[in-house]
Design an enzyme around this catalytic site. Structure first.
Site, PDB file in Angstrom:
ATOM      1  N   ASP A   1      56.889  69.548  27.908  1.00  0.00           N
ATOM      2  CA  ASP A   1      57.803  69.252  29.010  1.00  0.00           C
ATOM      3  C   ASP A   1      57.189  69.740  30.319  1.00  0.00           C
ATOM      4  O   ASP A   1      56.418  70.703  30.323  1.00  0.00           O
ATOM      5  CB  ASP A   1      59.137  69.985  28.813  1.00  0.00           C
ATOM      6  CG  ASP A   1      60.048  69.287  27.810  1.00  0.00           C
ATOM      7  OD1 ASP A   1      59.743  68.151  27.406  1.00  0.00           O
ATOM      8  OD2 ASP A   1      61.071  69.898  27.436  1.00  0.00           O
TER       9      ASP A   1
ATOM     10  N   ARG B   1      54.585  60.939  29.208  1.00  0.00           N
ATOM     11  CA  ARG B   1      55.987  60.648  29.527  1.00  0.00           C
ATOM     12  C   ARG B   1      56.142  60.626  31.044  1.00  0.00           C
ATOM     13  O   ARG B   1      55.732  61.558  31.721  1.00  0.00           O
ATOM     14  CB  ARG B   1      56.901  61.732  28.939  1.00  0.00           C
ATOM     15  CG  ARG B   1      58.369  61.554  29.319  1.00  0.00           C
ATOM     16  CD  ARG B   1      59.205  62.794  29.017  1.00  0.00           C
ATOM     17  NE  ARG B   1      59.179  63.137  27.617  1.00  0.00           N
ATOM     18  CZ  ARG B   1      59.474  64.374  27.161  1.00  0.00           C
ATOM     19  NH1 ARG B   1      59.793  65.329  28.006  1.00  0.00           N
ATOM     20  NH2 ARG B   1      59.433  64.634  25.875  1.00  0.00           N
TER      21      ARG B   1
HETATM   22  C1  FAD Z   1      63.428  61.779  27.415  1.00  0.00           C
HETATM   23  C2  FAD Z   1      63.494  62.509  28.712  1.00  0.00           C
HETATM   24  C3  FAD Z   1      62.692  63.615  28.906  1.00  0.00           C
HETATM   25  C4  FAD Z   1      62.717  64.287  30.126  1.00  0.00           C
HETATM   26  N1  FAD Z   1      61.836  65.321  30.331  1.00  0.00           N
HETATM   27  C5  FAD Z   1      61.781  65.893  31.547  1.00  0.00           C
HETATM   28  C6  FAD Z   1      60.793  66.874  31.857  1.00  0.00           C
HETATM   29  O1  FAD Z   1      59.966  67.270  31.023  1.00  0.00           O
HETATM   30  N2  FAD Z   1      60.789  67.399  33.118  1.00  0.00           N
HETATM   31  C7  FAD Z   1      61.693  67.005  34.085  1.00  0.00           C
HETATM   32  O2  FAD Z   1      61.615  67.481  35.230  1.00  0.00           O
HETATM   33  N3  FAD Z   1      62.635  66.086  33.802  1.00  0.00           N
HETATM   34  C8  FAD Z   1      62.716  65.528  32.583  1.00  0.00           C
HETATM   35  N4  FAD Z   1      63.662  64.577  32.328  1.00  0.00           N
HETATM   36  C9  FAD Z   1      64.793  64.370  33.293  1.00  0.00           C
HETATM   37  C10 FAD Z   1      64.437  63.336  34.350  1.00  0.00           C
HETATM   38  O3  FAD Z   1      63.445  63.843  35.194  1.00  0.00           O
HETATM   39  C11 FAD Z   1      65.683  62.954  35.187  1.00  0.00           C
HETATM   40  O4  FAD Z   1      66.193  64.085  35.824  1.00  0.00           O
HETATM   41  C12 FAD Z   1      66.794  62.315  34.385  1.00  0.00           C
HETATM   42  O5  FAD Z   1      66.309  61.478  33.373  1.00  0.00           O
HETATM   43  C13 FAD Z   1      67.664  61.459  35.307  1.00  0.00           C
HETATM   44  O6  FAD Z   1      66.911  60.395  35.894  1.00  0.00           O
HETATM   45  P1  FAD Z   1      67.024  58.853  35.484  1.00  0.00           P
HETATM   46  O7  FAD Z   1      65.671  58.260  35.543  1.00  0.00           O
HETATM   47  O8  FAD Z   1      67.672  58.738  34.170  1.00  0.00           O
HETATM   48  O9  FAD Z   1      67.884  58.168  36.615  1.00  0.00           O
HETATM   49  P2  FAD Z   1      69.086  58.620  37.566  1.00  0.00           P
HETATM   50  O10 FAD Z   1      68.526  58.607  38.955  1.00  0.00           O
HETATM   51  O11 FAD Z   1      69.799  59.840  37.099  1.00  0.00           O
HETATM   52  O12 FAD Z   1      70.056  57.392  37.386  1.00  0.00           O
HETATM   53  C14 FAD Z   1      69.668  56.107  37.851  1.00  0.00           C
HETATM   54  C15 FAD Z   1      70.639  55.043  37.374  1.00  0.00           C
HETATM   55  O13 FAD Z   1      70.656  55.033  35.940  1.00  0.00           O
HETATM   56  C16 FAD Z   1      71.957  54.706  35.466  1.00  0.00           C
HETATM   57  N5  FAD Z   1      72.458  55.838  34.699  1.00  0.00           N
HETATM   58  C17 FAD Z   1      71.989  57.070  34.729  1.00  0.00           C
HETATM   59  N6  FAD Z   1      72.683  57.851  33.890  1.00  0.00           N
HETATM   60  C18 FAD Z   1      73.625  57.080  33.342  1.00  0.00           C
HETATM   61  C19 FAD Z   1      74.662  57.317  32.426  1.00  0.00           C
HETATM   62  N7  FAD Z   1      74.829  58.523  31.917  1.00  0.00           N
HETATM   63  N8  FAD Z   1      75.441  56.310  32.067  1.00  0.00           N
HETATM   64  C20 FAD Z   1      75.265  55.089  32.596  1.00  0.00           C
HETATM   65  N9  FAD Z   1      74.290  54.810  33.484  1.00  0.00           N
HETATM   66  C21 FAD Z   1      73.497  55.783  33.858  1.00  0.00           C
HETATM   67  C22 FAD Z   1      72.806  54.468  36.706  1.00  0.00           C
HETATM   68  O14 FAD Z   1      72.754  53.097  37.016  1.00  0.00           O
HETATM   69  C23 FAD Z   1      72.088  55.289  37.754  1.00  0.00           C
HETATM   70  O15 FAD Z   1      72.335  54.839  39.066  1.00  0.00           O
HETATM   71  C24 FAD Z   1      63.625  63.866  31.134  1.00  0.00           C
HETATM   72  C25 FAD Z   1      64.428  62.752  30.937  1.00  0.00           C
HETATM   73  C26 FAD Z   1      64.362  62.063  29.744  1.00  0.00           C
HETATM   74  C27 FAD Z   1      65.209  60.843  29.586  1.00  0.00           C
END
Ligand code: FAD
Length: 306
Positions: free
Chosen positions: A132, A182
């Protein structure tokens, strides 16, 4: 203001007891965390794998400040990997590891040694480890440790955060044959000097990075719930003629489960990131405090399964 309130709540054992025992919280926690024990992690992994989804497991722990705590975290991963293999859940399930939990903040060599032991156990279990990525002060150290680990364990996965200005260049460096990367937006509160601040800039950076990874020779892991970015990922998979086993989509446990099923139905590889462990309170509260927008993120997930 909201951030300070959440942070204060995250440190209060009275609030913790209140939250932990409220019937509503049990539902919230069960939705986003597999449970406290290794058995819970195995049960949820089995359900997901039977549903056609692959898994990466993250053991939640308190902040690691002593070598003994780091060893305990390492040993939990060693046990987990052995039990996953015994249950026939590898290679469908792999593990995600935070180097801070292995001692990175006070002893980089110790964190490397612990991570190396976990990578060796993952090899024995016929599966992989992904490191991560945490806040930007740890990026160089994490990428250095990744490079060292990859000498003996080339399948060790990296995480790059699109909100960091440096990430396009890191993507170019890491888009090499066999390299598992990732790509996520990034979850920490970072200063403008190192990170894009607006959602639009972060999304544009994500697309540039996605293009580099999907057109490169590595194995991209597109971690996002964002419908627009997922659709761009699907588009680039067609454009660059990527086979379904040459990249994957990743989402968090409990977030957009129906979208995860839809992607599986379309023939894509989907991996769900499953946290487990008894530090779920700290985990959820810290995620909220790091980015109060996460409050909306979790609330949206509770309101919608799509
Ligand atoms: C598998 C995985 C591993 C990760 N590992 C790390 C890591 O190692 N380090 C790190 O800093 N971060 C990590 N993250 C977190 C990541 O950086 C983001 O903070 C988090 O995924 C939110 O960003 P997003 O791309 O989903 O979009 P967001 O900007 O949160 O959402 C964008 C759009 O997605 C849709 N959406 C989002 N959530 C929902 C929901 N719950 N229900 C319906 N629609 C929704 C909506 O349309 C929203 O406007 C990880 C995330 C994932 C999925």
């Amino acid at each position: 203001m909201l951030r300070s309130v959440i942070l204060a709540a995250s440190r209060s054992s009275r609030v913790e007891r209140l939250v932990a025992t409220a019937p509503f919280s049990r539902d919230v926690v069960r939705r986003f965390v597999a449970g406290a024990q290794t058995d819970d992690a195995l049960r949820v992994t089995r359900e997901l794998v039977d549903g056609g989804v692959t898994v990466t497991l993250d053991h939640l722990g308190e902040d690691t400040v002593t070598p003994e705590q780091a060893t305990t975290v390492r040993d939990e991963y060693l046990t987990l990997l052995r039990r996953l293999a015994e249950a026939g859940l590898t290679p469908a399930a792999e593990v995600s590891v935070k180097l801070s939990a292995l001692g990175q903040a006070f002893d980089e060599q110790l964190a490397y040694d612990n991570a190396r032991a976990i990578c060796a156990a993952a090899d024995a279990a016929r599966t992989t480890v992904t490191l991560d990525m945490e806040d930007h002060t740890t990026t160089d150290s994490t990428l250095d440790i990744l490079a060292k680990l990859r000498k003996d364990h080339p399948s060790t996965g990296a995480v790059l955060q699109a909100y960091l200005r440096r990430t396009e260049s890191d993507c170019r460096d890491l888009a090499t044959a066999g390299s598992r990367v990732r790509l996520c937006k990034g979850a920490y509160k970072e200063p403008e000097s190192v990170a894009y601040q607006s959602a639009r800039e972060v999304d544009k950076s994500y697309v540039r990075c996605l293009n580099i990874l999907m057109s490169g020779d590595g194995y991209p892991m597109l971690a996002t719930h964002d419908p627009r970015l997922i659709s761009i990922g699907e588009d680039r998979a067609r454009w660059f003629d990527r086979a379904p086993d040459s990249f994957e989509f990743q989402m968090l446990y409990g977030i957009r489960p129906e979208e995860q099923d839809r992607l599986v139905g379309e023939g894509y590889t989907v991996r769900t990131y499953v946290p487990y462990g008894d530090d779920w309170y700290g985990y959820l509260m810290r995620r909220l405090a790091e980015r109060p927008a996460n409050l909306a993120f979790f609330a949206r997930a509770l309101a919608s399964r799509k």
